[in-house]
Design a protein around this motif. Structure first.
Motif, PDB file in Angstrom:
ATOM      1  N   PRO A  84      11.194  51.039 144.938  1.00  0.00           N
ATOM      2  CA  PRO A  84       9.694  51.920 144.762  1.00  0.00           C
ATOM      3  C   PRO A  84       9.864  52.917 145.857  1.00  0.00           C
ATOM      4  O   PRO A  84      10.173  52.787 147.190  1.00  0.00           O
ATOM      5  CB  PRO A  84       8.788  50.714 145.025  1.00  0.00           C
ATOM      6  CG  PRO A  84       9.602  49.851 145.990  1.00  0.00           C
ATOM      7  CD  PRO A  84      11.035  49.933 145.668  1.00  0.00           C
ATOM      8  N   ALA A  85       9.014  53.910 145.439  1.00  0.00           N
ATOM      9  CA  ALA A  85       8.466  55.014 146.377  1.00  0.00           C
ATOM     10  C   ALA A  85       7.300  55.689 145.744  1.00  0.00           C
ATOM     11  O   ALA A  85       7.177  56.192 144.851  1.00  0.00           O
ATOM     12  CB  ALA A  85       9.661  56.252 146.297  1.00  0.00           C
ATOM     13  N   ASN A  86       6.331  55.651 146.638  1.00  0.00           N
ATOM     14  CA  ASN A  86       5.161  56.077 146.298  1.00  0.00           C
ATOM     15  C   ASN A  86       4.505  55.575 144.965  1.00  0.00           C
ATOM     16  O   ASN A  86       3.989  56.364 143.957  1.00  0.00           O
ATOM     17  CB  ASN A  86       5.060  57.652 146.293  1.00  0.00           C
ATOM     18  CG  ASN A  86       5.163  58.360 147.644  1.00  0.00           C
ATOM     19  OD1 ASN A  86       5.516  57.377 148.634  1.00  0.00           O
ATOM     20  ND2 ASN A  86       5.235  59.573 147.658  1.00  0.00           N
ATOM     21  N   GLY A  87       4.647  54.394 144.571  1.00  0.00           N
ATOM     22  CA  GLY A  87       4.081  53.933 143.326  1.00  0.00           C
ATOM     23  C   GLY A  87       4.920  53.988 142.138  1.00  0.00           C
ATOM     24  O   GLY A  87       4.905  53.508 141.068  1.00  0.00           O
ATOM     25  N   ALA A 112       9.276  54.470 136.635  1.00  0.00           N
ATOM     26  CA  ALA A 112       8.048  53.738 135.813  1.00  0.00           C
ATOM     27  C   ALA A 112       6.997  53.511 136.790  1.00  0.00           C
ATOM     28  O   ALA A 112       7.327  53.657 138.258  1.00  0.00           O
ATOM     29  CB  ALA A 112       8.432  52.437 135.502  1.00  0.00           C
ATOM     30  N   GLY A 113       5.823  53.029 136.599  1.00  0.00           N
ATOM     31  CA  GLY A 113       4.846  53.115 137.756  1.00  0.00           C
ATOM     32  C   GLY A 113       3.557  53.876 137.260  1.00  0.00           C
ATOM     33  O   GLY A 113       3.553  54.866 136.314  1.00  0.00           O
ATOM     34  N   ALA A 114       2.565  53.617 137.765  1.00  0.00           N
ATOM     35  CA  ALA A 114       1.440  54.294 137.420  1.00  0.00           C
ATOM     36  C   ALA A 114       1.239  55.808 137.450  1.00  0.00           C
ATOM     37  O   ALA A 114       0.821  56.361 136.627  1.00  0.00           O
ATOM     38  CB  ALA A 114       0.107  53.597 138.216  1.00  0.00           C
ATOM     39  N   PRO A 115       1.701  56.170 138.760  1.00  0.00           N
ATOM     40  CA  PRO A 115       1.904  57.683 138.866  1.00  0.00           C
ATOM     41  C   PRO A 115       2.678  58.244 137.758  1.00  0.00           C
ATOM     42  O   PRO A 115       2.287  59.544 137.266  1.00  0.00           O
ATOM     43  CB  PRO A 115       2.624  58.191 140.048  1.00  0.00           C
ATOM     44  CG  PRO A 115       2.435  56.500 140.834  1.00  0.00           C
ATOM     45  CD  PRO A 115       2.515  55.477 139.828  1.00  0.00           C
ATOM     46  N   VAL A 116       3.696  57.655 137.305  1.00  0.00           N
ATOM     47  CA  VAL A 116       4.621  58.278 136.035  1.00  0.00           C
ATOM     48  C   VAL A 116       3.582  58.257 134.990  1.00  0.00           C
ATOM     49  O   VAL A 116       3.612  59.201 134.078  1.00  0.00           O
ATOM     50  CB  VAL A 116       6.082  57.440 136.125  1.00  0.00           C
ATOM     51  CG1 VAL A 116       6.857  57.937 134.896  1.00  0.00           C
ATOM     52  CG2 VAL A 116       6.504  57.352 137.344  1.00  0.00           C
ATOM     53  N   GLU A 117       3.004  57.213 134.581  1.00  0.00           N
ATOM     54  CA  GLU A 117       2.127  57.055 133.378  1.00  0.00           C
ATOM     55  C   GLU A 117       1.013  58.243 133.432  1.00  0.00           C
ATOM     56  O   GLU A 117       0.736  58.505 132.311  1.00  0.00           O
ATOM     57  CB  GLU A 117       1.680  55.550 133.197  1.00  0.00           C
ATOM     58  CG  GLU A 117       2.661  54.335 132.834  1.00  0.00           C
ATOM     59  CD  GLU A 117       2.239  53.247 133.065  1.00  0.00           C
ATOM     60  OE1 GLU A 117       1.004  53.030 133.120  1.00  0.00           O
ATOM     61  OE2 GLU A 117       3.332  52.168 133.126  1.00  0.00           O
TER      62      GLU A 117
END
Length: 146
Positions: A84-87, A112-117
């Motif tokens: 993980p890095a910054n979400g 993947a992750g919230a920032p990507v979405e």
């Protein structure tokens, strides 16, 4: 065998052919402490321990401080890391295949992750540009070295 997350919002696959011996390409790519010497997008990198699964490395790129963990290493053929890095949860697979005096290097990475979405297109383009730059830098340095 660890693979990228095929269901991640961002998946990038790229490859290049390098006119250099496999040993040269592999040693450059896995010499993590020296990445900043040949890859202008890496500000610093430091492997904490031996080059083996379970070891981590810290690196700075594009203003991000990242800690990645090595998941798999097949000497001369494959290296996988992630974390993980910054979400953002990233998984990065690199494969190397020698053919005569050339090496085909393939890279696949998932995010993947919230920032990507929240910014799929923007982050997908950023990752693709980053990987293109990495492959060009690796090719340039390996071909100069051989």
């Amino acid at each position: 065998m660890r693979t990228i997350d095929e269901s991640a919002p961002v998946v990038v696959r790229l490859s290049t052919v390098i006119d250099a011996p496999l040993e040269t390409v592999w040693n450059l790519h896995t010499g993590i402490d020296a990445w900043a010497e040949w890859n202008t997008h890496v500000d610093e990198a430091r492997l904490d321990g031996p080059l083996q699964p379970g070891s981590s490395f810290r690196w700075k790129t594009h203003g991000l401080d990242i800690t990645s963990t090595l998941h798999e290493i097949v000497p001369g053929a494959r290296i996988v890391w992630g974390g993980p890095a910054n979400g953002i949860d990233g998984v990065h697979v690199w494969t190397f295949e020698a053919d005569g005096g050339q090496v085909t290097v393939r890279t696949e990475e998932s995010w993947a992750g919230a920032p990507v979405e929240a910014a799929v297109e923007e982050l997908g383009q950023a990752l693709e540009q980053s990987l293109q730059s990495w492959l060009l830098a690796l090719k340039s340095r390996a071909e100069q070295s051989s």
